[in-house]
Every structure is written in C-alpha cells, then in structure tokens.
Motif scaffolding. Structure first.
Motif, PDB file in Angstrom:
ATOM      1  N   LYS A 287       0.844  -1.194   0.000  1.00 39.72           N
ATOM      2  CA  LYS A 287       0.000   0.000   0.000  1.00 39.72           C
ATOM      3  C   LYS A 287       0.880   1.245   0.000  1.00 39.72           C
ATOM      4  O   LYS A 287       1.980   1.249   0.550  1.00 39.72           O
ATOM      5  CB  LYS A 287      -0.901   0.017   1.234  1.00 39.72           C
ATOM      6  CG  LYS A 287      -1.952  -1.080   1.270  1.00 39.72           C
ATOM      7  CD  LYS A 287      -2.815  -0.937   2.521  1.00 39.72           C
ATOM      8  CE  LYS A 287      -3.872  -2.025   2.587  1.00 39.72           C
ATOM      9  NZ  LYS A 287      -4.707  -1.917   3.816  1.00 39.72           N
ATOM     10  N   VAL A 288       0.354   2.310  -0.607  1.00 38.76           N
ATOM     11  CA  VAL A 288       1.107   3.550  -0.741  1.00 38.76           C
ATOM     12  C   VAL A 288       0.295   4.704  -0.148  1.00 38.76           C
ATOM     13  O   VAL A 288      -0.915   4.793  -0.364  1.00 38.76           O
ATOM     14  CB  VAL A 288       1.422   3.860  -2.224  1.00 38.76           C
ATOM     15  CG1 VAL A 288       2.211   5.161  -2.350  1.00 38.76           C
ATOM     16  CG2 VAL A 288       2.191   2.710  -2.856  1.00 38.76           C
ATOM     17  N   LEU A 289       0.974   5.578   0.585  1.00 34.06           N
ATOM     18  CA  LEU A 289       0.351   6.766   1.160  1.00 34.06           C
ATOM     19  C   LEU A 289       0.845   7.993   0.406  1.00 34.06           C
ATOM     20  O   LEU A 289       2.040   8.103   0.110  1.00 34.06           O
ATOM     21  CB  LEU A 289       0.730   6.872   2.638  1.00 34.06           C
ATOM     22  CG  LEU A 289       0.132   8.016   3.454  1.00 34.06           C
ATOM     23  CD1 LEU A 289      -1.382   7.849   3.583  1.00 34.06           C
ATOM     24  CD2 LEU A 289       0.772   8.063   4.835  1.00 34.06           C
ATOM     25  N   LEU A 290      -0.074   8.898   0.071  1.00 34.00           N
ATOM     26  CA  LEU A 290       0.283  10.118  -0.665  1.00 34.00           C
ATOM     27  C   LEU A 290      -0.348  11.331  -0.006  1.00 34.00           C
ATOM     28  O   LEU A 290      -1.554  11.356   0.237  1.00 34.00           O
ATOM     29  CB  LEU A 290      -0.194  10.029  -2.120  1.00 34.00           C
ATOM     30  CG  LEU A 290      -0.135  11.331  -2.950  1.00 34.00           C
ATOM     31  CD1 LEU A 290       1.305  11.753  -3.195  1.00 34.00           C
ATOM     32  CD2 LEU A 290      -0.867  11.164  -4.273  1.00 34.00           C
ATOM     33  N   ALA A 291       0.471  12.347   0.271  1.00 35.55           N
ATOM     34  CA  ALA A 291      -0.051  13.644   0.709  1.00 35.55           C
ATOM     35  C   ALA A 291      -0.508  14.399  -0.538  1.00 35.55           C
ATOM     36  O   ALA A 291       0.310  14.816  -1.356  1.00 35.55           O
ATOM     37  CB  ALA A 291       1.023  14.432   1.450  1.00 35.55           C
TER      38      ALA A 291
ATOM     39  N   VAL B 255       0.841  12.581  -9.664  1.00 37.34           N
ATOM     40  CA  VAL B 255       1.312  11.363  -9.001  1.00 37.34           C
ATOM     41  C   VAL B 255       0.121  10.522  -8.548  1.00 37.34           C
ATOM     42  O   VAL B 255       0.110   9.291  -8.712  1.00 37.34           O
ATOM     43  CB  VAL B 255       2.229  11.706  -7.812  1.00 37.34           C
ATOM     44  CG1 VAL B 255       2.500  10.472  -6.950  1.00 37.34           C
ATOM     45  CG2 VAL B 255       3.547  12.273  -8.316  1.00 37.34           C
ATOM     46  N   ALA B 256      -0.905  11.166  -7.989  1.00 36.61           N
ATOM     47  CA  ALA B 256      -2.090  10.427  -7.551  1.00 36.61           C
ATOM     48  C   ALA B 256      -2.748   9.708  -8.724  1.00 36.61           C
ATOM     49  O   ALA B 256      -3.091   8.520  -8.627  1.00 36.61           O
ATOM     50  CB  ALA B 256      -3.084  11.370  -6.886  1.00 36.61           C
ATOM     51  N   ALA B 257      -2.933  10.421  -9.841  1.00 33.57           N
ATOM     52  CA  ALA B 257      -3.572   9.803 -11.007  1.00 33.57           C
ATOM     53  C   ALA B 257      -2.739   8.649 -11.555  1.00 33.57           C
ATOM     54  O   ALA B 257      -3.279   7.610 -11.960  1.00 33.57           O
ATOM     55  CB  ALA B 257      -3.806  10.857 -12.089  1.00 33.57           C
ATOM     56  N   LEU B 258      -1.414   8.791 -11.556  1.00 35.15           N
ATOM     57  CA  LEU B 258      -0.528   7.708 -12.002  1.00 35.15           C
ATOM     58  C   LEU B 258      -0.663   6.481 -11.098  1.00 35.15           C
ATOM     59  O   LEU B 258      -0.780   5.346 -11.569  1.00 35.15           O
ATOM     60  CB  LEU B 258       0.925   8.177 -11.986  1.00 35.15           C
ATOM     61  CG  LEU B 258       1.492   8.866 -13.228  1.00 35.15           C
ATOM     62  CD1 LEU B 258       2.878   9.416 -12.927  1.00 35.15           C
ATOM     63  CD2 LEU B 258       1.534   7.930 -14.428  1.00 35.15           C
TER      64      LEU B 258
ATOM     65  N   PHE C 127       4.848   2.402   1.882  1.00 31.41           N
ATOM     66  CA  PHE C 127       5.418   3.306   0.887  1.00 31.41           C
ATOM     67  C   PHE C 127       4.793   4.691   1.015  1.00 31.41           C
ATOM     68  O   PHE C 127       3.598   4.829   1.297  1.00 31.41           O
ATOM     69  CB  PHE C 127       5.172   2.787  -0.533  1.00 31.41           C
ATOM     70  CG  PHE C 127       5.813   1.454  -0.811  1.00 31.41           C
ATOM     71  CD1 PHE C 127       7.082   1.377  -1.361  1.00 31.41           C
ATOM     72  CD2 PHE C 127       5.146   0.277  -0.511  1.00 31.41           C
ATOM     73  CE1 PHE C 127       7.672   0.153  -1.620  1.00 31.41           C
ATOM     74  CE2 PHE C 127       5.722  -0.961  -0.766  1.00 31.41           C
ATOM     75  CZ  PHE C 127       7.000  -1.026  -1.315  1.00 31.41           C
ATOM     76  N   LEU C 128       5.621   5.714   0.801  1.00 29.71           N
ATOM     77  CA  LEU C 128       5.167   7.097   0.804  1.00 29.71           C
ATOM     78  C   LEU C 128       5.427   7.700  -0.567  1.00 29.71           C
ATOM     79  O   LEU C 128       6.579   7.752  -1.026  1.00 29.71           O
ATOM     80  CB  LEU C 128       5.900   7.905   1.868  1.00 29.71           C
ATOM     81  CG  LEU C 128       5.600   9.405   1.893  1.00 29.71           C
ATOM     82  CD1 LEU C 128       4.151   9.653   2.300  1.00 29.71           C
ATOM     83  CD2 LEU C 128       6.551  10.134   2.838  1.00 29.71           C
ATOM     84  N   ALA C 129       4.371   8.152  -1.243  1.00 30.42           N
ATOM     85  CA  ALA C 129       4.505   8.793  -2.555  1.00 30.42           C
ATOM     86  C   ALA C 129       4.606  10.295  -2.393  1.00 30.42           C
ATOM     87  O   ALA C 129       3.963  10.889  -1.516  1.00 30.42           O
ATOM     88  CB  ALA C 129       3.320   8.437  -3.445  1.00 30.42           C
ATOM     89  N   GLN C 130       5.412  10.914  -3.243  1.00 30.51           N
ATOM     90  CA  GLN C 130       5.577  12.367  -3.216  1.00 30.51           C
ATOM     91  C   GLN C 130       5.561  12.919  -4.637  1.00 30.51           C
ATOM     92  O   GLN C 130       5.940  12.230  -5.582  1.00 30.51           O
ATOM     93  CB  GLN C 130       6.908  12.754  -2.565  1.00 30.51           C
ATOM     94  CG  GLN C 130       7.023  12.384  -1.103  1.00 30.51           C
ATOM     95  CD  GLN C 130       8.213  13.075  -0.451  1.00 30.51           C
ATOM     96  OE1 GLN C 130       8.075  13.705   0.572  1.00 30.51           O
ATOM     97  NE2 GLN C 130       9.381  12.953  -1.052  1.00 30.51           N
ATOM     98  N   GLY C 131       5.166  14.191  -4.743  1.00 33.62           N
ATOM     99  CA  GLY C 131       5.159  14.869  -6.030  1.00 33.62           C
ATOM    100  C   GLY C 131       6.466  15.584  -6.304  1.00 33.62           C
ATOM    101  O   GLY C 131       6.462  16.661  -6.926  1.00 33.62           O
TER     102      GLY C 131
ATOM    103  N   ASP D  46       1.647  18.675  -9.203  1.00 26.02           N
ATOM    104  CA  ASP D  46       2.610  17.583  -9.036  1.00 26.02           C
ATOM    105  C   ASP D  46       2.014  16.414  -8.263  1.00 26.02           C
ATOM    106  O   ASP D  46       2.054  15.261  -8.718  1.00 26.02           O
ATOM    107  CB  ASP D  46       3.870  18.089  -8.337  1.00 26.02           C
ATOM    108  CG  ASP D  46       4.538  19.228  -9.085  1.00 26.02           C
ATOM    109  OD1 ASP D  46       4.466  19.229 -10.332  1.00 26.02           O
ATOM    110  OD2 ASP D  46       5.111  20.120  -8.439  1.00 26.02           O
ATOM    111  N   SER D  47       1.444  16.674  -7.088  1.00 24.68           N
ATOM    112  CA  SER D  47       0.871  15.579  -6.305  1.00 24.68           C
ATOM    113  C   SER D  47      -0.373  15.012  -6.984  1.00 24.68           C
ATOM    114  O   SER D  47      -0.660  13.812  -6.867  1.00 24.68           O
ATOM    115  CB  SER D  47       0.536  16.044  -4.881  1.00 24.68           C
ATOM    116  OG  SER D  47      -0.485  17.008  -4.859  1.00 24.68           O
ATOM    117  N   SER D  48      -1.110  15.836  -7.726  1.00 20.05           N
ATOM    118  CA  SER D  48      -2.302  15.346  -8.423  1.00 20.05           C
ATOM    119  C   SER D  48      -1.931  14.385  -9.548  1.00 20.05           C
ATOM    120  O   SER D  48      -2.591  13.357  -9.747  1.00 20.05           O
ATOM    121  CB  SER D  48      -3.103  16.521  -8.989  1.00 20.05           C
ATOM    122  OG  SER D  48      -3.592  17.348  -7.958  1.00 20.05           O
TER     123      SER D  48
END
Length: 327
Positions: A40-44, A54-57, A142-146, A50-52
C-alpha cells in the motif's frame, strides 16, 4: 527508468507531445508496480499539479492500494479542497482521506507576523497532521511524493530547501515512491492532461506551500483571510474570463487599514493589492500591462463584493527588486 536516481539521463527526451506522455505513463505505471508489488502507498495530496499527477498515475497503477491524504490547513484558495474531493474521490474513485485541520492551523498562527515564522508553523504542523493520519493506517509501507526535478536541483544547489527533498521526519518508516522526480513542471502538465485531469488542476498556477498564509501579510486574522480568499477568487475569475495569458496572478491583503467612504460614511478598511507577473524561470519576472477595462472590473467587483475592503492597488514591481510573493 530508475526513479531512485537523482540525475536525469542525458539522453532522456523532453516530454512535449501526447505520444511521449503516453509512453512515459506506461513506463511509470510499470515501474510503480514493480517497486510496490502488493503493498500500500500513502500520498499527501495537496491538489497541486505535481501531487495530483502522481495520484492519477498511482491510481492507474495500484488502484485502491493508494491512500491519498488531503489536509486542508485553512489557507487554501476558494473551492480548492472541494475540487480535490470532487476530482479524486468522486471522479477517479480514489481512496481519499480528507482532513479539515483549518481551526488547528489558524489557532497556532494567531499573533505570528514574521513570514519565516509563519512558514515554519505551517510546515511543522502539516507534517504533524500527516504523521497522525499515517499512524492510523495499517500495512502502508510506501510514501509517494510529487517531487519534480527542479526540487532536486534547487535543494542540491542550495538555492532553496524543499520539504520533499530530505525534509521528512526520521521516524516515518516509509520507502519513497516518486514517479515524476525526473520531470520538469511543463512535462508534468503534459502527463496530467493525458491522465485526464481537469485543466483547472493541470494548469493550476504556482501556489506556495503555506498557501494564503504568506499572502495575508503580517499576523493572520480569520476575517482578513476570508477577504483575501474572496478577492483572490474575483481576480482569478476576471483574468481568466478576459483570456489574458499571464504566468501568475493573485492578491495580497496587508495588515494595515486605509480611510475610505462608503454610503456617505467614513470607513477604515483593508486595501487589496493585485499582483501579476510573467516569467520563464521564476528567477526574474516582469509585470504585464493589463487592459484598463479589466482593471476597472476587478476593482469594482472587489469593492462591491468583499466586506472590509475599501481600496484596490496594482503592484508594478518587477523581480528583481521585488520577489514574486510578498512574503
């Protein structure tokens, strides 16, 4: 493509066409799946481009195994948090946690006037809120970042320290996922369009991390912050309706008052200062000449629709000497 690298390969082509963006999306999705596996991945998710993107990807790559956390710190522009929820939860069926921490941030900012002190309060509290939400989730590794390429270049070169490049709390035990870290901002926008994000999000103007906190000059008050939010919305509506091609446009409301006359009586209210700039690299900037009719429409609407305001001014200062933002 090796997303752990901090160097953009010399032979990496600029992403300027839909076909190049499509190829990047396929490669990025495959790379995320290979890195994350069944995790699982967490995204701020701020709502910025940029973060949007990454979220869509990541939604395309792992679906509901992505958990997006959107923190509204009370310093967003008008309608922005609502747009994030509408696009990602309602439109893309994202697993979205929406945290309204407005009161929490605004209480901490009471009486804080110095710009860097405000930035520190906002940045530290955002990390604290995000860490609290992360602690409530189980099985997220996992932590996702833009993070994008200019963030890495500026941080490595000492130009500006970016919170997403080496600024995470040491006790957050996550492996980073950064699929757009080798892209420039214009390339991120091309990819975002191919992912189906709305133009209002993909073409969103640069917006400081502390949000309206550094445009509500001096110590922030709720009434002046609301006046800023409403005036800013009017400026954005009118500039867009006029079809002006301007790199960035916004308002600031200083912690001062001016004498005016309304309905035959004296008032002692705030001024609104409109700031518009054109730039290529944000290192230098010029101020565009706006049409007089547009200037008058913005002024008339702000004075008629925004309580507590009695003057409107236009900032003519280029960069240098002035910076783009006031704080």
């Amino acid at each position: 493509m090796d997303f752990s690298s901090t160097m953009r390969p010399a032979d990496m082509e600029r992403i300027t066409t839909p076909e190049q963006a499509d190829a990047f999306i396929v490669e990025a999705v495959d790379a995320v799946r290979a890195q994350v596996g069944d995790g699982k991945v967490l995204l701020a998710l701020s709502g910025g481009v940029d973060s949007s993107v990454v979220a869509a990807l990541l939604i395309r790559a792992i679906g509901k195994r992505l958990v997006c956390v959107h923190v509204n710190h009370g310093l967003m522009r008008k309608g922005e948090s609502e747009q994030v929820v509408e696009v990602f939860r309602d439109g893309l069926d994202a697993n979205l946690v929406h945290v309204d921490a407005s009161d929490r941030f605004l209480r901490l900012l009471e009486g804080v006037a110095e710009p860097e002190a405000k930035r520190k309060v906002i940045g530290n509290e955002f990390v604290a809120v995000f860490a609290e939400e992360a602690a409530r989730l189980e099985g997220v590794g996992f932590l996702a970042q833009g993070t994008i390429y200019p963030d890495i270049l500026e941080s490595a070169g000492g130009v500006k320290a970016h919170h997403n490049v080496g600024g995470l709390p040491e006790d957050m035990d996550f492996e980073l996922v950064e699929p757009v870290r080798l892209l420039y901002k214009d390339e991120v926008r091309v990819v975002g369009r191919r992912l189906g994000l709305p133009a209002s999000m993909v073409d969103r103007q640069p917006f400081p991390g502390p949000g309206l906190g550094v445009r509500c000059l001096g110590a922030i008050t709720r009434d002046r912050l609301e006046a800023l939010r409403e005036a800013d919305a009017i400026v954005r509506e009118e500039v867009e309706a006029a079809g002006e091609d301007i790199w960035q446009y916004f308002c600031v409301v200083p912690d001062m008052r001016a004498t005016g006359v309304r309905d035959g009586a004296r008032v002692f209210d705030w001024p609104v200062i409109i700031r518009c700039v054109n730039t290529v690299d944000a290192m230098t900037a010029e101020v565009p000449e706006l049409g007089w009719s547009l200037m008058k429409r913005m002024t008339a609407r702000i004075l008629a629709e925004v309580p507590g305001v009695c003057r409107v001014a236009y900032d003519l200062t280029p960069k240098p000497v002035g910076t783009i933002e006031w704080e």
